[in-house]
Motif scaffolding. Structure first.
Motif, PDB file in Angstrom:
ATOM      1  N   TYR A 105       0.803  -1.217   0.000  1.00  0.00           N
ATOM      2  CA  TYR A 105       0.000   0.000   0.000  1.00  0.00           C
ATOM      3  C   TYR A 105       0.837   1.268   0.000  1.00  0.00           C
ATOM      4  CZ  TYR A 105      -3.724  -3.286   0.937  1.00  0.00           C
ATOM      5  OH  TYR A 105      -4.587  -4.337   0.853  1.00  0.00           O
ATOM      6  N   LYS A 106       2.085   1.178   0.422  1.00  0.00           N
ATOM      7  CA  LYS A 106       2.988   2.331   0.417  1.00  0.00           C
ATOM      8  C   LYS A 106       4.299   1.902  -0.217  1.00  0.00           C
ATOM      9  CE  LYS A 106       2.193   2.455   4.852  1.00  0.00           C
ATOM     10  NZ  LYS A 106       2.499   2.585   6.238  1.00  0.00           N
ATOM     11  N   PRO A 107       4.306   1.703  -1.533  1.00  0.00           N
ATOM     12  CA  PRO A 107       5.527   1.186  -2.154  1.00  0.00           C
ATOM     13  C   PRO A 107       6.701   2.154  -2.029  1.00  0.00           C
ATOM     14  CG  PRO A 107       3.895   1.747  -3.821  1.00  0.00           C
ATOM     15  CD  PRO A 107       3.254   1.957  -2.488  1.00  0.00           C
ATOM     16  N   PRO A 108       7.860   1.636  -1.661  1.00  0.00           N
ATOM     17  CA  PRO A 108       9.067   2.471  -1.585  1.00  0.00           C
ATOM     18  C   PRO A 108       9.696   2.604  -2.965  1.00  0.00           C
ATOM     19  CG  PRO A 108       9.604   0.255  -0.984  1.00  0.00           C
ATOM     20  CD  PRO A 108       8.122   0.273  -1.245  1.00  0.00           C
ATOM     21  N   PRO A 109      10.683   3.465  -3.097  1.00  0.00           N
ATOM     22  CA  PRO A 109      11.399   3.513  -4.377  1.00  0.00           C
ATOM     23  C   PRO A 109      12.172   2.213  -4.579  1.00  0.00           C
ATOM     24  CG  PRO A 109      12.511   4.840  -2.716  1.00  0.00           C
ATOM     25  CD  PRO A 109      11.217   4.384  -2.114  1.00  0.00           C
ATOM     26  N   GLY A 110      12.422   1.902  -5.819  1.00  0.00           N
ATOM     27  CA  GLY A 110      13.167   0.688  -6.122  1.00  0.00           C
ATOM     28  C   GLY A 110      12.287  -0.313  -6.838  1.00  0.00           C
ATOM     29  N   PRO A 111      12.794  -1.531  -6.991  1.00  0.00           N
ATOM     30  CA  PRO A 111      12.031  -2.530  -7.732  1.00  0.00           C
ATOM     31  C   PRO A 111      10.764  -2.922  -6.983  1.00  0.00           C
ATOM     32  CG  PRO A 111      13.949  -3.522  -6.710  1.00  0.00           C
ATOM     33  CD  PRO A 111      14.046  -2.045  -6.480  1.00  0.00           C
ATOM     34  N   PRO A 112       9.753  -3.393  -7.725  1.00  0.00           N
ATOM     35  CA  PRO A 112       8.517  -3.805  -7.054  1.00  0.00           C
ATOM     36  C   PRO A 112       8.768  -5.024  -6.172  1.00  0.00           C
ATOM     37  CG  PRO A 112       8.454  -4.383  -9.380  1.00  0.00           C
ATOM     38  CD  PRO A 112       9.703  -3.574  -9.163  1.00  0.00           C
ATOM     39  N   LEU A 113       7.929  -5.161  -5.160  1.00  0.00           N
ATOM     40  CA  LEU A 113       8.083  -6.245  -4.193  1.00  0.00           C
ATOM     41  C   LEU A 113       7.885  -7.605  -4.845  1.00  0.00           C
ATOM     42  CD1 LEU A 113       8.420  -7.331  -1.337  1.00  0.00           C
ATOM     43  CD2 LEU A 113       6.001  -6.851  -0.934  1.00  0.00           C
ATOM     44  N   GLY A 114       6.849  -7.746  -5.649  1.00  0.00           N
ATOM     45  CA  GLY A 114       6.606  -9.019  -6.322  1.00  0.00           C
ATOM     46  C   GLY A 114       6.144 -10.114  -5.372  1.00  0.00           C
ATOM     47  N   ARG A 115       5.600  -9.756  -4.250  1.00  0.00           N
ATOM     48  CA  ARG A 115       5.086 -10.728  -3.281  1.00  0.00           C
ATOM     49  C   ARG A 115       3.693 -10.299  -2.876  1.00  0.00           C
ATOM     50  NH1 ARG A 115       8.206 -15.291  -2.281  1.00  0.00           N
ATOM     51  NH2 ARG A 115       6.809 -15.591  -0.559  1.00  0.00           N
ATOM     52  N   LYS A 116       2.899 -11.261  -2.471  1.00  0.00           N
ATOM     53  CA  LYS A 116       1.604 -10.960  -1.875  1.00  0.00           C
ATOM     54  C   LYS A 116       1.597 -11.614  -0.503  1.00  0.00           C
ATOM     55  CE  LYS A 116      -0.564 -14.927  -3.990  1.00  0.00           C
ATOM     56  NZ  LYS A 116      -1.600 -15.490  -4.753  1.00  0.00           N
ATOM     57  N   PRO A 117       0.698 -11.182   0.370  1.00  0.00           N
ATOM     58  CA  PRO A 117       0.671 -11.799   1.699  1.00  0.00           C
ATOM     59  C   PRO A 117       0.473 -13.313   1.597  1.00  0.00           C
ATOM     60  CG  PRO A 117      -0.665  -9.819   1.678  1.00  0.00           C
ATOM     61  CD  PRO A 117      -0.267 -10.089   0.257  1.00  0.00           C
ATOM     62  N   PHE A 118       1.025 -14.026   2.557  1.00  0.00           N
ATOM     63  CA  PHE A 118       0.892 -15.479   2.571  1.00  0.00           C
ATOM     64  C   PHE A 118      -0.539 -15.878   2.932  1.00  0.00           C
ATOM     65  CE2 PHE A 118       5.478 -15.122   3.396  1.00  0.00           C
ATOM     66  CZ  PHE A 118       5.950 -16.044   2.487  1.00  0.00           C
ATOM     67  N   ASP A 119      -0.979 -16.969   2.347  1.00  0.00           N
ATOM     68  CA  ASP A 119      -2.213 -17.621   2.785  1.00  0.00           C
ATOM     69  C   ASP A 119      -1.806 -18.453   3.997  1.00  0.00           C
ATOM     70  OD1 ASP A 119      -4.508 -19.096   3.173  1.00  0.00           O
ATOM     71  OD2 ASP A 119      -4.258 -20.298   1.354  1.00  0.00           O
ATOM     72  N   VAL A 120      -2.031 -17.913   5.180  1.00  0.00           N
ATOM     73  CA  VAL A 120      -1.548 -18.540   6.414  1.00  0.00           C
ATOM     74  C   VAL A 120      -2.059 -19.969   6.524  1.00  0.00           C
ATOM     75  CG1 VAL A 120      -1.567 -18.411   8.933  1.00  0.00           C
ATOM     76  CG2 VAL A 120      -1.302 -16.323   7.584  1.00  0.00           C
ATOM     77  N   GLU A 121      -3.350 -20.168   6.275  1.00  0.00           N
ATOM     78  CA  GLU A 121      -3.913 -21.523   6.386  1.00  0.00           C
ATOM     79  C   GLU A 121      -3.297 -22.464   5.355  1.00  0.00           C
ATOM     80  OE1 GLU A 121      -5.648 -22.370   8.975  1.00  0.00           O
ATOM     81  OE2 GLU A 121      -5.667 -20.277   9.631  1.00  0.00           O
ATOM     82  N   GLY A 122      -3.031 -21.956   4.156  1.00  0.00           N
ATOM     83  CA  GLY A 122      -2.400 -22.783   3.115  1.00  0.00           C
ATOM     84  C   GLY A 122      -0.995 -23.217   3.500  1.00  0.00           C
ATOM     85  N   VAL A 123      -0.202 -22.285   4.041  1.00  0.00           N
ATOM     86  CA  VAL A 123       1.165 -22.618   4.464  1.00  0.00           C
ATOM     87  C   VAL A 123       1.118 -23.581   5.646  1.00  0.00           C
ATOM     88  CG1 VAL A 123       3.343 -21.716   5.345  1.00  0.00           C
ATOM     89  CG2 VAL A 123       2.133 -20.465   3.571  1.00  0.00           C
ATOM     90  N   LEU A 124       0.177 -23.369   6.554  1.00  0.00           N
ATOM     91  CA  LEU A 124       0.068 -24.286   7.695  1.00  0.00           C
ATOM     92  C   LEU A 124      -0.339 -25.683   7.239  1.00  0.00           C
ATOM     93  CD1 LEU A 124      -1.516 -21.963  10.405  1.00  0.00           C
ATOM     94  CD2 LEU A 124       0.858 -22.673  10.173  1.00  0.00           C
ATOM     95  N   ALA A 125      -1.197 -25.754   6.207  1.00  0.00           N
ATOM     96  CA  ALA A 125      -1.558 -27.066   5.650  1.00  0.00           C
ATOM     97  C   ALA A 125      -0.331 -27.727   5.019  1.00  0.00           C
ATOM     98  CB  ALA A 125      -2.685 -26.915   4.633  1.00  0.00           C
ATOM     99  N   GLU A 126       0.479 -26.925   4.319  1.00  0.00           N
ATOM    100  CA  GLU A 126       1.729 -27.443   3.730  1.00  0.00           C
ATOM    101  C   GLU A 126       2.659 -27.933   4.836  1.00  0.00           C
ATOM    102  OE1 GLU A 126       5.544 -25.773   1.137  1.00  0.00           O
ATOM    103  OE2 GLU A 126       3.770 -24.493   1.399  1.00  0.00           O
ATOM    104  N   ARG A 127       2.719 -27.187   5.924  1.00  0.00           N
ATOM    105  CA  ARG A 127       3.557 -27.575   7.069  1.00  0.00           C
ATOM    106  C   ARG A 127       3.087 -28.901   7.645  1.00  0.00           C
ATOM    107  NH1 ARG A 127       3.183 -27.189  12.478  1.00  0.00           N
ATOM    108  NH2 ARG A 127       5.111 -26.856  13.653  1.00  0.00           N
ATOM    109  N   ARG A 128       1.771 -29.051   7.820  1.00  0.00           N
ATOM    110  CA  ARG A 128       1.221 -30.295   8.364  1.00  0.00           C
ATOM    111  C   ARG A 128       1.546 -31.474   7.441  1.00  0.00           C
ATOM    112  NH1 ARG A 128      -3.752 -27.460   8.474  1.00  0.00           N
ATOM    113  NH2 ARG A 128      -3.602 -25.993  10.208  1.00  0.00           N
ATOM    114  N   ALA A 129       1.423 -31.234   6.135  1.00  0.00           N
ATOM    115  CA  ALA A 129       1.690 -32.298   5.157  1.00  0.00           C
ATOM    116  C   ALA A 129       3.157 -32.730   5.192  1.00  0.00           C
ATOM    117  CB  ALA A 129       1.302 -31.837   3.755  1.00  0.00           C
ATOM    118  N   ARG A 130       4.050 -31.791   5.352  1.00  0.00           N
ATOM    119  CA  ARG A 130       5.487 -32.126   5.423  1.00  0.00           C
ATOM    120  C   ARG A 130       5.824 -32.878   6.699  1.00  0.00           C
ATOM    121  NH1 ARG A 130       9.392 -27.302   3.234  1.00  0.00           N
ATOM    122  NH2 ARG A 130       8.536 -27.165   1.149  1.00  0.00           N
TER     123      ARG A 130
END
Length: 132
Positions: A105-130
């Protein structure tokens, strides 16, 4: 304190005398690196060599804010997958998500971030699977 060059004495001979007297007093005897080749002797000339060496010695790096956060997000993802508890993993992901949203929402100068917030539940499901 170093004495001043006397008037009428050539600068080169005055400097040579200063060096010769210091050498006779043994002031050059135990300098670090004595008898070793000069480091980076064959390296290309770099005007900022001293800045880079100081930063390496201090363990500093300079990345644009977006790249630093991208690296932090990658590290957070791995840390969440390796976290000892699901609660700790959730905390890691939620903390980095706050930073990602702020930068989106407040991009700094420089290259774009190229990331979006994590899907917390999705990562936790991946963690459980591992873990299974």
């Amino acid at each position: 304190m170093t004495e001043r060059k006397p008037p009428g004495v050539r600068f080169e001979s005055w400097v040579d005398r200063q060096i010769r007297e210091a050498e006779a007093r043994g002031e050059f005897a135990d300098l670090p690196g004595a008898g070793k080749p000069l480091p980076d002797l064959g390296a290309a000339h770099d005007d900022l060599w001293w800045v880079k060496r100081k930063m390496a010695r201090e363990g500093l790096s300079v990345l644009p804010p977006a790249l630093a956060l991208r690296k932090e997000a990658e590290d957070a993802h791995e840390a969440a997958l390796a976290a000892p508890t699901e609660r700790a993993a959730r905390k890691i992901l939620e903390d980095v998500n706050v930073k990602i949203r702020d930068m989106m929402y407040k991009p700094p100068p420089g290259p774009p971030l190229g990331r979006k917030p994590f899907d917390v539940e999705g990562v936790l499901a991946e963690r459980r699977a591992r873990r299974d």
